[in-house]
Scaffold this active site. Structure first.
Site, PDB file in Angstrom:
ATOM      1  N   HIS A  47      27.289  39.909 -13.403  1.00  0.00           N
ATOM      2  CA  HIS A  47      28.171  38.646 -13.759  1.00  0.00           C
ATOM      3  C   HIS A  47      29.681  38.767 -13.967  1.00  0.00           C
ATOM      4  O   HIS A  47      30.475  38.014 -13.839  1.00  0.00           O
ATOM      5  CB  HIS A  47      27.428  37.758 -14.604  1.00  0.00           C
ATOM      6  CG  HIS A  47      26.292  37.027 -14.054  1.00  0.00           C
ATOM      7  ND1 HIS A  47      25.102  37.706 -13.635  1.00  0.00           N
ATOM      8  CD2 HIS A  47      26.074  35.729 -13.789  1.00  0.00           C
ATOM      9  CE1 HIS A  47      24.278  36.860 -13.112  1.00  0.00           C
ATOM     10  NE2 HIS A  47      24.840  35.424 -13.275  1.00  0.00           N
TER      11      HIS A  47
ATOM     12  N   ARG B 225      19.901  38.059 -24.985  1.00  0.00           N
ATOM     13  CA  ARG B 225      20.015  37.351 -23.762  1.00  0.00           C
ATOM     14  C   ARG B 225      21.450  37.920 -23.049  1.00  0.00           C
ATOM     15  O   ARG B 225      21.319  37.639 -21.790  1.00  0.00           O
ATOM     16  CB  ARG B 225      20.233  35.741 -24.249  1.00  0.00           C
ATOM     17  CG  ARG B 225      19.870  35.082 -23.038  1.00  0.00           C
ATOM     18  CD  ARG B 225      19.582  33.566 -23.581  1.00  0.00           C
ATOM     19  NE  ARG B 225      19.998  32.557 -22.807  1.00  0.00           N
ATOM     20  CZ  ARG B 225      19.801  31.270 -22.797  1.00  0.00           C
ATOM     21  NH1 ARG B 225      19.484  30.885 -23.942  1.00  0.00           N
ATOM     22  NH2 ARG B 225      20.147  30.350 -21.918  1.00  0.00           N
TER      23      ARG B 225
ATOM     24  N   ARG C  55      24.595  10.862 -28.119  1.00  0.00           N
ATOM     25  CA  ARG C  55      24.444  11.834 -29.278  1.00  0.00           C
ATOM     26  C   ARG C  55      23.212  12.646 -28.745  1.00  0.00           C
ATOM     27  O   ARG C  55      22.381  13.189 -29.451  1.00  0.00           O
ATOM     28  CB  ARG C  55      24.367  11.612 -30.605  1.00  0.00           C
ATOM     29  CG  ARG C  55      25.738  11.259 -31.210  1.00  0.00           C
ATOM     30  CD  ARG C  55      25.681  11.208 -32.728  1.00  0.00           C
ATOM     31  NE  ARG C  55      26.973  10.455 -33.177  1.00  0.00           N
ATOM     32  CZ  ARG C  55      27.039   9.164 -33.283  1.00  0.00           C
ATOM     33  NH1 ARG C  55      25.960   8.192 -32.826  1.00  0.00           N
ATOM     34  NH2 ARG C  55      28.336   8.713 -33.655  1.00  0.00           N
TER      35      ARG C  55
ATOM     36  N   GLU D  16      22.218  32.898 -27.531  1.00  0.00           N
ATOM     37  CA  GLU D  16      22.762  34.079 -26.642  1.00  0.00           C
ATOM     38  C   GLU D  16      23.671  34.579 -27.781  1.00  0.00           C
ATOM     39  O   GLU D  16      24.810  34.935 -27.556  1.00  0.00           O
ATOM     40  CB  GLU D  16      23.885  33.604 -25.406  1.00  0.00           C
ATOM     41  CG  GLU D  16      24.089  34.540 -24.560  1.00  0.00           C
ATOM     42  CD  GLU D  16      24.665  34.059 -23.295  1.00  0.00           C
ATOM     43  OE1 GLU D  16      24.075  33.231 -22.412  1.00  0.00           O
ATOM     44  OE2 GLU D  16      25.879  34.640 -23.096  1.00  0.00           O
TER      45      GLU D  16
ATOM     46  N   HIS E 202      27.829  31.388  -6.345  1.00  0.00           N
ATOM     47  CA  HIS E 202      27.375  31.911  -7.586  1.00  0.00           C
ATOM     48  C   HIS E 202      26.373  32.962  -7.303  1.00  0.00           C
ATOM     49  O   HIS E 202      26.806  34.347  -7.613  1.00  0.00           O
ATOM     50  CB  HIS E 202      26.736  30.896  -8.599  1.00  0.00           C
ATOM     51  CG  HIS E 202      26.524  31.723  -9.730  1.00  0.00           C
ATOM     52  ND1 HIS E 202      27.438  32.187 -10.986  1.00  0.00           N
ATOM     53  CD2 HIS E 202      25.168  32.230 -10.226  1.00  0.00           C
ATOM     54  CE1 HIS E 202      26.719  32.731 -11.841  1.00  0.00           C
ATOM     55  NE2 HIS E 202      25.567  33.005 -11.528  1.00  0.00           N
TER      56      HIS E 202
ATOM     57  N   LYS F 247      21.119  26.301 -21.277  1.00  0.00           N
ATOM     58  CA  LYS F 247      22.622  26.463 -21.275  1.00  0.00           C
ATOM     59  C   LYS F 247      23.203  25.133 -20.229  1.00  0.00           C
ATOM     60  O   LYS F 247      22.800  25.282 -19.126  1.00  0.00           O
ATOM     61  CB  LYS F 247      23.222  27.718 -20.680  1.00  0.00           C
ATOM     62  CG  LYS F 247      23.059  28.598 -21.656  1.00  0.00           C
ATOM     63  CD  LYS F 247      23.480  30.142 -21.252  1.00  0.00           C
ATOM     64  CE  LYS F 247      24.563  30.332 -20.543  1.00  0.00           C
ATOM     65  NZ  LYS F 247      25.171  31.908 -20.426  1.00  0.00           N
TER      66      LYS F 247
ATOM     67  N   HIS G  68      31.584  36.810 -11.631  1.00  0.00           N
ATOM     68  CA  HIS G  68      32.251  35.616 -12.100  1.00  0.00           C
ATOM     69  C   HIS G  68      33.767  35.831 -11.562  1.00  0.00           C
ATOM     70  O   HIS G  68      34.302  34.860 -10.907  1.00  0.00           O
ATOM     71  CB  HIS G  68      32.218  35.543 -13.610  1.00  0.00           C
ATOM     72  CG  HIS G  68      31.286  34.864 -14.026  1.00  0.00           C
ATOM     73  ND1 HIS G  68      30.452  35.185 -15.411  1.00  0.00           N
ATOM     74  CD2 HIS G  68      30.427  34.050 -13.283  1.00  0.00           C
ATOM     75  CE1 HIS G  68      29.492  34.203 -15.562  1.00  0.00           C
ATOM     76  NE2 HIS G  68      29.345  33.518 -14.310  1.00  0.00           N
TER      77      HIS G  68
ATOM     78  N   LYS H 271      13.049  34.910 -18.126  1.00  0.00           N
ATOM     79  CA  LYS H 271      13.916  33.985 -18.794  1.00  0.00           C
ATOM     80  C   LYS H 271      13.284  33.214 -19.989  1.00  0.00           C
ATOM     81  O   LYS H 271      14.155  32.958 -20.785  1.00  0.00           O
ATOM     82  CB  LYS H 271      14.432  32.822 -17.746  1.00  0.00           C
ATOM     83  CG  LYS H 271      15.602  31.911 -18.294  1.00  0.00           C
ATOM     84  CD  LYS H 271      16.953  32.645 -17.974  1.00  0.00           C
ATOM     85  CE  LYS H 271      18.139  31.659 -18.486  1.00  0.00           C
ATOM     86  NZ  LYS H 271      19.042  31.144 -17.348  1.00  0.00           N
TER      87      LYS H 271
ATOM     88  N   ASN I 198      23.629  39.019 -18.063  1.00  0.00           N
ATOM     89  CA  ASN I 198      24.916  39.129 -17.567  1.00  0.00           C
ATOM     90  C   ASN I 198      25.095  40.212 -16.445  1.00  0.00           C
ATOM     91  O   ASN I 198      26.360  40.359 -16.067  1.00  0.00           O
ATOM     92  CB  ASN I 198      26.087  39.081 -18.570  1.00  0.00           C
ATOM     93  CG  ASN I 198      26.212  37.734 -19.168  1.00  0.00           C
ATOM     94  OD1 ASN I 198      26.097  36.742 -18.423  1.00  0.00           O
ATOM     95  ND2 ASN I 198      26.452  37.567 -20.321  1.00  0.00           N
TER      96      ASN I 198
END
Ligand SMILES: NC(=O)c1ccc[n+]([C@@H]2O[C@H](COP(=O)([O-])OP(=O)(O)OC[C@H]3O[C@@H](n4cnc5c(N)ncnc54)[C@H](O)[C@@H]3O)[C@@H](O)[C@H]2O)c1
Ligand SMILES: [Zn+2]
Length: 370
Positions: A250, A243, A123, A239, A267, A145, A254, A229, A247
């Site tokens: 992206h 934030r 946990r 987010e 990436h 993240k 992506h 950041k 993107n």
């Protein structure tokens, strides 16, 4: 030596990012200072291990840490539940208990995977990020993240889980393949466009020095990106709002990454192309003028990005974009520049515009054959 400390302010989850060079000698004392338990597991990959693992283990043992390491093959495909399961098994069999910590020694793949392990093992156990790629140092190691991929989508299984500290040693960049420097520049230019015209000016003036790993230029840019950041993370940890500006590049990026099956483009490379395409969309929508568009594209074009543009399937990329998790009720959201240093979230970009921007972007990189 540590040259800079940048703080991510998140109440009791606050943590520092240390940036410097030749930092190994002070790592263990820093762990002690942060109350990291004695039992440590270092997760790394097969490219990083021969370079940096043994000195780190030796150093930690010298300071009486009980440390074991797990080395996995390099590559995005390792960010999977199967790999996580195998690592959990290894840790349980080795008797790694609740009072232990995980050290992520590697690029963004290791950072995301080790972060996922740390967030869920017993946990949650403490996590330390030791990013060794430019991309991981300016972006993925900061902000919490963590995730693994699912066959149906990238980063679909994960959490927000902040490290205890981030340890950024610039010397690691010296062993990095040139392609990975290019990839890191994707995220770095992004910060300039979305938030910081001063950083963008700096990049215009000094991109060649950064490409040749000039220490001073790298330290300045790296510190600025980490500050940006850290600041966004402090404002919007999960987010839910601001934030989203991260993107930029992206949405298209992506889709291109996936259309090339994560092999044709990595990436950061996909983000470079995504930023060109999304700037063209902003131009077509009248959000920026030709001058701003040309400045952004001009800087990106100075990054020596090489890939097989003919092999990318534009229709596949567009189809993938309509299934992206970040579209709301099927409407694609784009983060588009309105000037250098500021972006706006926009919906209702039409498909033909996306298509023509993608085609013109790829055309820039097609090798002319007669
Ligand atoms: N969590 C986030 O906020 C976030 C943000 C951006 C990207 N990401 C994720 O990061 C990943 C990409 O990270 P990456 O670009 O660092 O890729 P990566 O981890 O695959 O590293 C790139 C390559 O460099 C090698 N390498 C790493 N450090 C080295 C060194 N110092 N010397 C020589 N070789 C070295 C690695 O073995 C690998 O082959 C993607 O999975 C992406 O989704 C996450
Ligand atoms: Zn990114």
């Amino acid at each position: 030596m540590i040259h800079r400390q940048i703080d991510v302010a998140l109440g009791e989850r606050s943590y520092p990012i240390y940036v410097g060079n030749d930092m190994t000698a002070t790592f263990a004392p820093t762990c002690r200072q942060h109350g990291i338990p004695d039992r440590l597991v270092v997760l790394t990959d097969g490219n990083v291990a021969p370079l940096y693992l043994q000195p780190l283990l030796k150093h930690l043992r010298h300071f009486k840490f009980d440390v074991t390491s797990i080395t996995i093959p390099p590559g995005e495909r390792q960010k999977s539940l199967q790999r996580a399961h195998a690592i959990f098994t290894g840790m349980l069999e080795a008797g790694v208990g609740r009072r232990s910590a995980v050290i992520a020694l590697g690029g963004g793949v290791i950072g995301d995977l080790a972060g996922f392990i740390a967030a869920t093992y017993h946990r949650g156990v403490p996590l330390i990020q030791v990013p060794t790629t430019l991309l991981a140092q300016v972006d993925s190691s900061i902000g919490g993240k963590v995730a693994v991929n699912h066959p149906l989508g990238k980063n679909m299984i994960g959490a927000f889980y902040q490290p205890k500290f981030v340890w950024t040693d610039m010397e690691c960049l010296r062993t990095l393949p040139a392609r990975e420097i290019v990839s890191g520049l994707g995220e770095i230019i992004k910060y300039g466009v979305i938030l910081d015209a001063g950083l963008f000016d700096d990049l215009e003036a000094n991109i060649d020095r950064i490409l040749s790993l000039d220490r001073e230029a790298i330290l300045r840019v790296q510190t600025r990106c980490a500050e940006l950041k850290a600041d966004l993370t402090s404002q919007d940890e999960k987010e839910a709002g601001i934030r989203i500006v991260l993107n930029y590049g992206h949405t298209v990026g992506h889709a291109l990454e996936a259309a090339g099956n994560y092999r044709l483009l990595n990436h950061g490379e996909a983000v470079l192309l995504g930023m060109i395409a999304e700037s063209s969309i902003a131009l077509a929508m009248g959000m920026i003028g030709r001058d701003v568009h040309d400045r952004i594209v001009g800087l990106i074009r100075r990054v020596p990005l090489k890939f097989r543009a003919n092999a990318l399937d534009v229709s596949k990329a567009i189809a993938l974009m309509s299934h992206d998790k970040k579209s709301i009720a099927g409407r694609k959201r784009f983060v588009l520049p309105i000037r250098v240093g500021e972006v706006q979230v926009t919906e209702g970009v039409d498909r033909s515009m996306i298509r023509s921007s993608l085609l013109s972007t790829l055309n820039l990189y097609k090798t002319k054959s007669r």
